[in-house]
Design an enzyme around this catalytic site. Structure first.
Site, PDB file in Angstrom:
ATOM      1  N   CYS A   1       0.820  -1.224   0.000  1.00 46.39           N
ATOM      2  CA  CYS A   1       0.000   0.000   0.000  1.00 46.39           C
ATOM      3  C   CYS A   1       0.845   1.262   0.000  1.00 46.39           C
ATOM      4  CB  CYS A   1      -0.902   0.042   1.228  1.00 46.39           C
ATOM      5  SG  CYS A   1      -1.532  -1.565   1.703  1.00 46.39           S
TER       6      CYS A   1
ATOM      7  N   HIS B   1      -9.344   2.520  -2.323  1.00 49.78           N
ATOM      8  CA  HIS B   1      -7.920   2.372  -2.006  1.00 49.78           C
ATOM      9  C   HIS B   1      -7.265   1.584  -3.135  1.00 49.78           C
ATOM     10  CE1 HIS B   1      -4.233   1.472  -0.041  1.00 49.78           C
ATOM     11  NE2 HIS B   1      -4.594   0.435   0.683  1.00 49.78           N
TER      12      HIS B   1
ATOM     13  N   CYS C   1      -0.874   2.838   6.739  1.00 49.85           N
ATOM     14  CA  CYS C   1      -0.434   1.519   7.159  1.00 49.85           C
ATOM     15  C   CYS C   1      -0.177   0.718   5.892  1.00 49.85           C
ATOM     16  CB  CYS C   1      -1.501   0.835   8.009  1.00 49.85           C
ATOM     17  SG  CYS C   1      -3.107   0.689   7.184  1.00 49.85           S
TER      18      CYS C   1
END
Lengths: 705, 373
Positions: free
Chosen positions: B36, B329, B359
């Site tokens: 991510c 996302h 995160c």
């Protein structure tokens, strides 16, 4: 990680070079202007075609004479194999030098020239040495005939092979009709020659026209395989055998004739019928067909149609030429994503320019992107062209915020015809434009003199007037005004050439050239409807003359609302009398019957096609004159007023912008052929019978002088 | 360019994008992957190259098309197919074909595998459940956060606060001018109806209080001071510093606390000095866990080595225009998107400093300290 120095590595190592063998010049051979003989260590000879003082190889008598001498030397020297290749980057051979056909009046003299050409190619075909042609780029017309006279053909992936002669009102004249119909499927061969459409390398391989397709890096190996016999050609021999019989050819011939008639009237365009006759009668024997080809070609060449089409060819060349010194346009910014703006942007992106397209409405942008997608998908429908399709989309950048203005070399405004709106947009653009950039308007009805008010630099405003649909109409009117800078106009013309369009320089005046000359033609047709003539009859009168589309169908196609608008603008701005648009036209427009785009205008439309009632009476001769002569008159008025500089430009513009009967060479060429005196007399006659609007323009006298 | 799941045709999207944009062939281009964090990593790498004087202008960002994540053939199926292709002769081919098993047809869902940590064998949603337990976060709290996030996004879209978003057009002309994951009519009641998405029947993490799986891309131009001068550019913001941290993959959601805190302490900043926070909303529970961790004296002393609790972040300054819960996302893009949006939010709020943090699946965290100009 400073920017790497990897720029231009490929060109530094000559990465785009052509494989021309590694031979040494042959000793004991002659010195030629077009040909070079190079022999490799193992004896294979490379015959390189590289005409001096030319960027393109073309077939013409001196080049063939030299080839004859070269072939004599080769017959003497007997190398194990011969490779024929062009050293010109742009291709193999582009065809014959058309200039040699211009103005030819003596069919007999032409026949002798052709006969000598045939002899040279026959000598090549009979060479006791295996000959391989290596073809890259264009291989058209006489160039393809040269390749066909070789035993084998190898193509590079960018090769394009075809016989475009039909577009000049001719057919192949150096043995191509015979050699092609015997090499590949005769129906495929005839289709190639009747349509003029070239085949790309892959299609040529499939058809058996070439024996292998390979990259530059394997040409040397491919050539050796062809010479040694390791390369097996694929030929559809069974079909050529079947078509050796006359009855089979007759059947095919009648079908071809019917199809060709639908595309073009044989009385206007005799070449297709001549070609079909030629093959039907003589297709059974190669030498008979070759022998008959010569007089057929020569007779076509001295005819009206071929000479006029050749003239049009040169007009197109002249009007489509780019001035190398003019500031090149690499990035175009288009404002207005409507029917015209969107299509202009799409066409420019298709032709390789970077385009930013702005519009206040995201919805309009979406519509433009969709139409662009359709254009790209059509041209790149082959699955091997997926990368080209992607690249075209990448070049067309939707730009709702107008960020592209600062980097654009050319800004084209294509917003609705509203003076205040355009002025406002220009005012916002000007401070952001980069130095040297030009500002162009696609307006067809607003005066450039009004548009330039308020600009700091009116000299860089020009008109670039496209025609609808952009992808099919080759003409652009480049509109100048008395404050326009010559560099800006030159840049606009160069831009037209860059996107493969034909530029007609015109001066600012109502309707410029094309709309102004088409309007009387359209309005006269509408008047005839008032006289209770059937629209089908009116259209037929024009089609019989050679117009691709009759005036009624044209009016519906353009849109009756647009016709009304243009008519109003012209009658306000011009001094010469125009027929008044009939009341029912206004009623139709009010009613929303705008023509093809709304499914109903004067005709009804189904699937975009006009529903014409059969069995309408045939038009009389006067009808055609009533339609065409006012168009000619308006052309002459434009000449008189200096809207256009010369007759050539008038003819080119009307052919490329309105489809004026190309086989007639254009309106003024037709007038001269018919006779200026005869034309003015006819006009006077019509004036007496139908009204002032037919009165011949004063300038006819100057032309007749 | 950050990208976690390049499509098969364009394995190095950073380079492909550069060439397709018309950037000269001599400019290198590459793709970076830190789950991510990839989008933020891309910006960080560019920042460091420029800082070291190795470059003046860098185009950095992220791209992800999760909707293109392939269905995969399992390894046994791949082996069978290879044997078939290599078999020569009719007999061998028939032999190879006979080895076919119906189970070969069952696809492996690439997306599922991608979102599961292979070391601890928990998918991302499950790590949020772990944090919900450890920090006593209730279902209601998580849903409440999600609703607030959706409403902020809806307001931001209506007020034009998402100015960094450019409309896109499909090849068929379809217009995409806003993210359609937003649910302006969200309410705690409507979210309460959803079933747990990852651990039924008792879990607290649902599709409604998790980030959405989407496609998206983001570019930023990074420039040295010299380049700003030379090209007459108008910078929007300045990157001051960045940090990366790592921790147990089972509690990867706490990554922001480890990455962002040093940015404060090393630059002598208090919570109050930060005008806006963009902390990626991988899951509502995960985000709330970070906020609770920072407010917990014990956690701050033991884990973050502070003297006491850092404090309560002002919720009004955290994800002011919503986040991944409504916006999505797209994994490789998010890191870049939240940096860019932070810049726009700071300028709108007329605040000076902001921190973007996220995160990272696999147990990491990344953070950037930004100053608006």
């Amino acid at each position: 990680m400073k920017t790497g120095t990897g720029t231009g590595v490929l060109s530094a190592i000559d990465g785009n070079r052509l494989e021309l063998g590694h031979g040494q010049p042959v000793t004991g051979g002659g010195v030629y202007r077009c040909w070079r003989r190079l022999r490799e260590a193992d004896g294979i000879e490379w015959l390189i075609l590289d005409q001096t003082d030319a960027s393109t190889n073309r077939i013409e008598p001196s080049m063939l004479e030299e080839l004859d001498a070269v072939l004599a030397e080769i017959e003497r020297d007997r190398p194990p194999g011969l490779v024929i290749r062009s050293a010109k980057r742009n291709g193999f051979v582009a065809g014959a030098d058309i200039a040699q056909f211009r103005g030819v009046g003596d069919a007999g003299a032409m026949a002798s020239v052709l006969g000598r050409g045939h002899a040279v190619f026959d000598r090549l075909a009979a060479l006791p040495v295996p000959a391989v042609a290596v073809v890259h780029g264009f291989c058209l017309g006489g160039g393809l005939e040269l390749a066909l006279a070789c035993r084998r053909r190898i193509a590079l992936p960018d090769a394009s092979l075809g016989f475009p002669e039909v577009q000049l009102g001719l057919h192949p004249g150096l043995g191509g009709t015979a050699r092609l119909t015997r090499l590949i499927d005769p129906l495929d061969a005839m289709s190639m020659m009747l349509t003029g459409r070239p085949k790309n390398a892959r299609a040529a391989l499939r058809a058996g026209l070439v024996d292998a397709v390979t990259e530059e890096r394997h040409v040397a190996a491919a050539v050796r395989a062809a010479i040694s016999g390791a390369l097996k050609p694929r030929r559809p021999w069974f079909k050529t055998v079947a078509f050796n019989t006359l009855p089979v050819r007759r059947l095919a011939g009648s079908r071809m004739r019917a199809a060709a008639q639908k595309r073009a009237r044989p009385e206007h365009y005799p070449a297709p019928a001549a070609l079909i006759d030629l093959w039907e009668k003589h297709g059974g024997g190669e030498s008979a067909l070759k022998a008959a080809e010569i007089p057929s070609f020569s007779n076509l060449l001295v005819g009206e149609t071929a000479q006029n089409l050749i003239r049009i060819f040169f007009l197109r060349q002249a009007m489509g030429k780019a001035d190398k010194s003019a500031h090149a346009v690499r990035h175009v910014h288009v404002i207005g994503a409507g029917a015209m703006g969107g299509d202009i942007a799409a066409w420019c992106a298709y032709k390789g320019l970077r385009v930013t397209l702005a519009d206040m409405s995201l919805k309009a942008l979406g519509g433009a992107m969709k139409r662009a997608g359709d254009l790209f998908a059509y041209h790149y429908r082959d699955r091997h062209d997926r990368a080209k399709l992607r690249d075209a989309f990448d070049r067309l950048i939707p730009d709702p915020k107008g960020v592209g203005v600062g980097g654009a070399d050319l800004i084209i405004e294509a917003v609705p015809e509203n003076l205040d709106l355009k002025r406002k947009i220009f005012a916002g653009l000007e401070p952001k434009m980069k130095p040297g950039a030009i500002l162009a308007t696609n307006t067809s009805s607003i005066r450039i003199e009004d548009l330039r008010q308020g600009l700091q630099h009116p000299e860089r405003l020009v008109g670039i007037h496209f025609f609808n649909p952009v992808s099919r109409m080759p003409l652009i009117e480049v509109v100048s005004h008395d404050q326009a800078a010559p560099e800006a106009l030159a840049s606009a013309r160069a831009f037209a050439a860059r996107i493969d369009r034909v530029a007609a320089p015109v001066k600012s005046a109502p309707g410029f050239l094309v709309n102004r000359t088409l309007m009387p033609y359209l309005l006269e047709a509408l008047l005839m409807i008032d006289e209770k003539v059937a629209p089908e009859t009116i259209d037929q009168a024009a089609e019989r003359f050679g117009m691709p589309m009759g005036p009624i169908e044209l009016a519906d196609h353009v849109g009756l609302d647009i016709c009304l608008d243009v008519a109003r603008v012209l009658s306000q701005g011009l001094s010469e009398p125009l027929p008044k648009p009939p009341d029912w036209l206004e009623a139709k427009v009010k009613n929303g019957e705008l023509g093809r785009k709304t499914g109903k205008g004067i005709y009804d439309y189904k699937g975009g096609k006009p529903q014409k009632k059969p069995g309408q009476p045939a038009p009389d001769a006067e009808m055609t004159d009533r339609l065409i002569l006012p168009l000619l008159n308006a052309c002459v008025a434009c000449l008189r007023e200096g809207v256009v500089a010369d007759e050539d430009t008038v003819d080119g513009a009307l052919v490329f912008g309105a489809g004026f009967a190309p086989f007639r060479g254009g309106p003024l060429r037709y007038a001269r052929k018919r006779g200026i005196a005869e034309v003015t007399q006819a006009l006077e006659g019509l004036a007496a019978k139908h009204g002032e609007r037919f009165k011949p323009d004063a300038f006819w006298q100057k032309l007749g002088a | 360019m950050g990208c976690v799941n390049p499509i098969a045709d364009e394995i190095n999207p950073g380079r492909v994008a550069a060439l397709r944009l018309g950037i000269d062939e001599s400019v290198p281009g590459w793709t970076v992957q830190r789950n991510c964090g990839s989008g933020m990593q891309s910006i960080d790498v560019g920042f460091r190259y420029i800082e070291q004087g190795q470059a003046d202008l860098i185009l950095a960002g992220g791209t992800e098309a999760l909707s293109y994540t392939p269905l995969l053939f399992n390894h046994n199926a791949v082996e069978w197919y290879s044997r078939l292709v290599m078999a020569r002769g009719l007999l061998r081919r028939l032999e190879a074909m006979a080895g076919f098993r119906l189970g070969f047809l069952k696809p492996v869902i690439g997306l599922e595998r991608g979102l599961t940590d292979p070391v601890v064998e928990l998918n991302m949603g499950q790590t949020a459940e772990v944090l919900a337990f450890l920090f006593s976060i209730s279902r209601q709290e998580a849903d409440q956060y999600a609703v607030e996030s959706q409403l902020r996004l809806a307001r931001a879209q209506a007020e034009g606060s998402l100015g960094e978003i450019e409309p896109m057009f499909g090849r068929d002309g379809t217009l995409y001018d806003h993210d359609d994951g937003v649910r302006p009519d969200s309410s705690v009641e409507s979210l309460a109806k959803l079933h747990p998405a990852f651990e039924r029947p008792f879990g607290k993490v649902t599709a409604g209080n998790s980030s959405q799986i989407t496609d998206g891309a983001c570019w930023v131009i990074l420039a040295s001071e010299a380049a700003v001068e030379q090209h007459g550019l108008t910078p929007l913001a300045r990157i001051v510093d960045s940090r990366w941290a790592a921790l147990d993959p089972r509690i990867m959601g706490l990554g922001p606390t480890l990455a962002a805190t040093p940015l404060l302490t090393d630059h002598g900043l208090a919570l109050d000095d930060i005008g806006a926070w963009e902390i990626n909303e991988a899951f509502a529970a995960q985000l709330i866990a970070c906020l609770k961790a920072w407010a917990d004296a014990d956690y701050c002393r033991k884990v973050l080595h502070l003297d006491g609790a850092l404090g309560n972040l002002d919720r009004a300054r955290v994800n002011v225009d919503g986040g991944a819960i409504g916006l999505g996302h797209p994994v490789g893009t998010t890191g870049a998107r939240i940096v860019l949006h932070l810049v726009h939010a700071l300028r709108r709020l007329k605040a000076k400093r902001g921190i973007a943090s996220e995160c990272i699946g696999g147990g990491q965290g990344g953070a950037m300290l930004i100053e608006a100009m």
